[in-house]
Design a protein around this motif. Structure first.
Motif, PDB file in Angstrom:
ATOM      1  N   TYR A   1      13.700   5.279 -19.497  1.00  0.00           N
ATOM      2  CA  TYR A   1      14.193   3.974 -19.039  1.00  0.00           C
ATOM      3  C   TYR A   1      15.709   3.886 -19.191  1.00  0.00           C
ATOM      4  N   ALA A   2      16.231   4.345 -20.331  1.00  0.00           N
ATOM      5  CA  ALA A   2      17.678   4.294 -20.571  1.00  0.00           C
ATOM      6  C   ALA A   2      18.429   5.158 -19.562  1.00  0.00           C
ATOM      7  N   GLN A   3      17.897   6.336 -19.266  1.00  0.00           N
ATOM      8  CA  GLN A   3      18.553   7.211 -18.282  1.00  0.00           C
ATOM      9  C   GLN A   3      18.497   6.597 -16.884  1.00  0.00           C
ATOM     10  N   PHE A   4      17.382   5.963 -16.565  1.00  0.00           N
ATOM     11  CA  PHE A   4      17.266   5.264 -15.289  1.00  0.00           C
ATOM     12  C   PHE A   4      18.318   4.165 -15.185  1.00  0.00           C
ATOM     13  N   LYS A   5      18.501   3.414 -16.266  1.00  0.00           N
ATOM     14  CA  LYS A   5      19.456   2.310 -16.244  1.00  0.00           C
ATOM     15  C   LYS A   5      20.901   2.805 -16.140  1.00  0.00           C
ATOM     16  N   ILE A   6      21.181   3.967 -16.662  1.00  0.00           N
ATOM     17  CA  ILE A   6      22.523   4.538 -16.494  1.00  0.00           C
ATOM     18  C   ILE A   6      22.803   4.733 -15.009  1.00  0.00           C
ATOM     19  N   GLY A   7      21.829   5.296 -14.298  1.00  0.00           N
ATOM     20  CA  GLY A   7      21.987   5.459 -12.859  1.00  0.00           C
ATOM     21  C   GLY A   7      22.174   4.131 -12.158  1.00  0.00           C
ATOM     22  N   MET A   8      21.435   3.108 -12.584  1.00  0.00           N
ATOM     23  CA  MET A   8      21.565   1.785 -11.982  1.00  0.00           C
ATOM     24  C   MET A   8      22.929   1.170 -12.267  1.00  0.00           C
ATOM     25  N   CYS A   9      23.470   1.454 -13.452  1.00  0.00           N
ATOM     26  CA  CYS A   9      24.815   0.957 -13.781  1.00  0.00           C
ATOM     27  C   CYS A   9      25.841   1.491 -12.789  1.00  0.00           C
TER      28      CYS A   9
ATOM     29  N   ALA B   1      25.581   9.318  -7.879  1.00  0.00           N
ATOM     30  CA  ALA B   1      24.771  10.416  -7.335  1.00  0.00           C
ATOM     31  C   ALA B   1      24.358  11.381  -8.438  1.00  0.00           C
ATOM     32  N   ARG B   2      25.306  11.730  -9.304  1.00  0.00           N
ATOM     33  CA  ARG B   2      24.989  12.663 -10.401  1.00  0.00           C
ATOM     34  C   ARG B   2      23.964  12.065 -11.360  1.00  0.00           C
ATOM     35  N   ALA B   3      24.156  10.784 -11.715  1.00  0.00           N
ATOM     36  CA  ALA B   3      23.251  10.157 -12.680  1.00  0.00           C
ATOM     37  C   ALA B   3      21.842  10.013 -12.113  1.00  0.00           C
ATOM     38  N   LEU B   4      21.744   9.608 -10.869  1.00  0.00           N
ATOM     39  CA  LEU B   4      20.430   9.438 -10.251  1.00  0.00           C
ATOM     40  C   LEU B   4      19.724  10.780 -10.062  1.00  0.00           C
ATOM     41  N   GLN B   5      20.491  11.782  -9.632  1.00  0.00           N
ATOM     42  CA  GLN B   5      19.913  13.117  -9.464  1.00  0.00           C
ATOM     43  C   GLN B   5      19.458  13.679 -10.800  1.00  0.00           C
ATOM     44  N   ARG B   6      20.266  13.457 -11.826  1.00  0.00           N
ATOM     45  CA  ARG B   6      19.920  13.934 -13.170  1.00  0.00           C
ATOM     46  C   ARG B   6      18.619  13.301 -13.643  1.00  0.00           C
ATOM     47  N   PHE B   7      18.469  12.010 -13.400  1.00  0.00           N
ATOM     48  CA  PHE B   7      17.232  11.337 -13.802  1.00  0.00           C
ATOM     49  C   PHE B   7      16.023  11.965 -13.128  1.00  0.00           C
ATOM     50  N   LEU B   8      16.131  12.224 -11.828  1.00  0.00           N
ATOM     51  CA  LEU B   8      15.002  12.801 -11.093  1.00  0.00           C
ATOM     52  C   LEU B   8      14.693  14.219 -11.560  1.00  0.00           C
ATOM     53  N   GLU B   9      15.704  14.953 -11.973  1.00  0.00           N
ATOM     54  CA  GLU B   9      15.468  16.298 -12.501  1.00  0.00           C
ATOM     55  C   GLU B   9      14.705  16.245 -13.819  1.00  0.00           C
TER      56      GLU B   9
ATOM     57  N   HIS C   1      18.406   8.487 -30.349  1.00  0.00           N
ATOM     58  CA  HIS C   1      16.933   8.422 -30.342  1.00  0.00           C
ATOM     59  C   HIS C   1      16.378   9.301 -29.205  1.00  0.00           C
ATOM     60  N   PRO C   2      16.647  10.596 -29.232  1.00  0.00           N
ATOM     61  CA  PRO C   2      16.286  11.465 -28.100  1.00  0.00           C
ATOM     62  C   PRO C   2      14.792  11.582 -27.833  1.00  0.00           C
ATOM     63  N   THR C   3      13.955  11.262 -28.810  1.00  0.00           N
ATOM     64  CA  THR C   3      12.502  11.382 -28.612  1.00  0.00           C
ATOM     65  C   THR C   3      11.839  10.013 -28.406  1.00  0.00           C
ATOM     66  N   HIS C   4      12.623   8.992 -28.310  1.00  0.00           N
ATOM     67  CA  HIS C   4      12.061   7.639 -28.144  1.00  0.00           C
ATOM     68  C   HIS C   4      11.376   7.533 -26.777  1.00  0.00           C
ATOM     69  N   PRO C   5      10.246   6.839 -26.695  1.00  0.00           N
ATOM     70  CA  PRO C   5       9.537   6.715 -25.408  1.00  0.00           C
ATOM     71  C   PRO C   5      10.330   5.986 -24.322  1.00  0.00           C
ATOM     72  N   ASP C   6      11.373   5.280 -24.689  1.00  0.00           N
ATOM     73  CA  ASP C   6      12.171   4.553 -23.704  1.00  0.00           C
ATOM     74  C   ASP C   6      13.412   5.320 -23.245  1.00  0.00           C
ATOM     75  N   VAL C   7      13.494   6.600 -23.577  1.00  0.00           N
ATOM     76  CA  VAL C   7      14.643   7.405 -23.142  1.00  0.00           C
ATOM     77  C   VAL C   7      14.719   7.462 -21.621  1.00  0.00           C
TER      78      VAL C   7
ATOM     79  N   SER D   1       8.318   9.859 -13.276  1.00  0.00           N
ATOM     80  CA  SER D   1       8.478   8.568 -13.941  1.00  0.00           C
ATOM     81  C   SER D   1       8.108   7.422 -13.006  1.00  0.00           C
ATOM     82  N   SER D   2       7.743   6.302 -13.593  1.00  0.00           N
ATOM     83  CA  SER D   2       7.456   5.108 -12.797  1.00  0.00           C
ATOM     84  C   SER D   2       8.719   4.577 -12.123  1.00  0.00           C
ATOM     85  N   TYR D   3       9.885   5.056 -12.580  1.00  0.00           N
ATOM     86  CA  TYR D   3      11.151   4.644 -11.971  1.00  0.00           C
ATOM     87  C   TYR D   3      11.625   5.631 -10.898  1.00  0.00           C
ATOM     88  N   ALA D   4      10.863   6.696 -10.659  1.00  0.00           N
ATOM     89  CA  ALA D   4      11.318   7.759  -9.773  1.00  0.00           C
ATOM     90  C   ALA D   4      11.469   7.295  -8.325  1.00  0.00           C
TER      91      ALA D   4
END
Length: 282
Positions: free
Chosen positions: A107-115, A142-150, A99-105, A155-158
């Motif tokens: 959020y999912a990427q943020f949660k990967i970093g949190m995992c 580090a990679r996941a969190l940096q990727r999210f910020l890029e 679901h690459p265009t889903h509005p919660d993408v 984002s509200s999770y930034a």
């Protein structure tokens, strides 16, 4: 009366969504929503096995409903709540892929970093260098969190992501400095120099710059590479002119006539190398 009330409470808890009218057999969207809400209710009640069962039912039984995507995301959340981080990461990634265009993408990427963040080992930087393998989850975080910020800098999770990334980078820097000083104490200046250089390149400004630059210059002297030692210490003086280690380095350069890397060919005398190699840095 109390026993009857307790029995009623248990009955209501078990039936959950059953109090809501079930949609008609032919109501595809209504049935999908009903089943999804049952899964969410189980999740919110911390009944994670039941939640996974119901949410997987939605995902497979109603694949063309919008609730299939939402169920896939809640499945990942359920794994996260169970602290089953590898399963959660896989589920979040599968959601993003499908679901690459889903509005919660985001959020999912943020949660990967949190995992990955939740898997950080505790007190690992006090371990000897042989345990460098423990850095794997920290590097992944580090990679996941940096990727999210890029991908989602606004984002509200930034803000939370930046805070977590700072913690991760501090831990990586702590370990890098630990390993570098370990090599230096073992009289392995080449290995130590590589670690100090990597520390300065990857983690500037986290609290090690002054000491790392000073010790890097010391490593170069131990390797009889005076020009690089002097250049390193001159850079230390430029960046941190008031630091005590700058005074130590400058005094040494002046006392041994090393200003401008004066030794031809970068050769230092054995006595000069011994002086700095034997010096103590508190």
């Amino acid at each position: 009366l109390i026993a009857a009330a307790a029995l009623l409470f248990v009955s209501v808890s078990i039936t959950g969504c059953s109090s809501k009218p079930k949609p008609a057999e032919g109501d595809y969207s209504g049935q999908a929503k009903y089943a999804y809400e049952q899964g969410v209710e189980a999740y919110e009640s911390s009944e994670y096995i039941e939640a996974l069962k119901r949410l997987n039912y939605v995902r497979t039984k109603f694949p063309y409903s919008k609730f299939a995507a939402l169920a896939a995301l809640r499945i990942a959340d359920t794994y996260f709540a169970q602290t089953s981080m590898p399963d959660a990461i896989e589920a979040y990634r599968r959601f993003i892929q499908l679901h690459p265009t889903h509005p919660d993408v985001a959020y999912a990427q943020f949660k990967i970093g949190m995992c990955y963040y939740e898997q950080l080992p505790g007190d690992w930087f006090f371990m000897p260098p042989a345990y460098e393998k423990d850095l794997a989850s920290t590097e992944d975080a580090a990679r996941a969190l940096q990727r999210f910020l890029e991908l989602h800098p606004n984002s509200s999770y930034a803000d939370e992501t930046r805070e977590k990334l700072a913690v991760v980078q501090q831990r990586l820097a702590d370990h890098e400095f630990f390993v570098a000083t370990f090599y230096l104490k073992r009289q392995e200046p080449r290995a130590a120099a590589m670690r100090f250089e990597r520390l300065l390149e990857r983690f500037p400004g986290v609290g090690f710059d002054e000491e790392a630059m000073f010790l890097l210059g010391k490593c170069f002297l131990m390797l009889q590479d005076v020009p690089r030692a002097v250049r390193t210490w001159e850079e230390l003086a430029q960046k941190f002119p008031d630091h005590p280690l700058t005074t130590t380095a400058t005094d040494y350069i002046n006392a041994h006539g090393l200003a401008g890397a004066a030794y031809p060919g970068g050769e230092a005398s054995t006595s000069d190398t011994d002086v700095i190699a034997d010096s103590k840095v508190e």
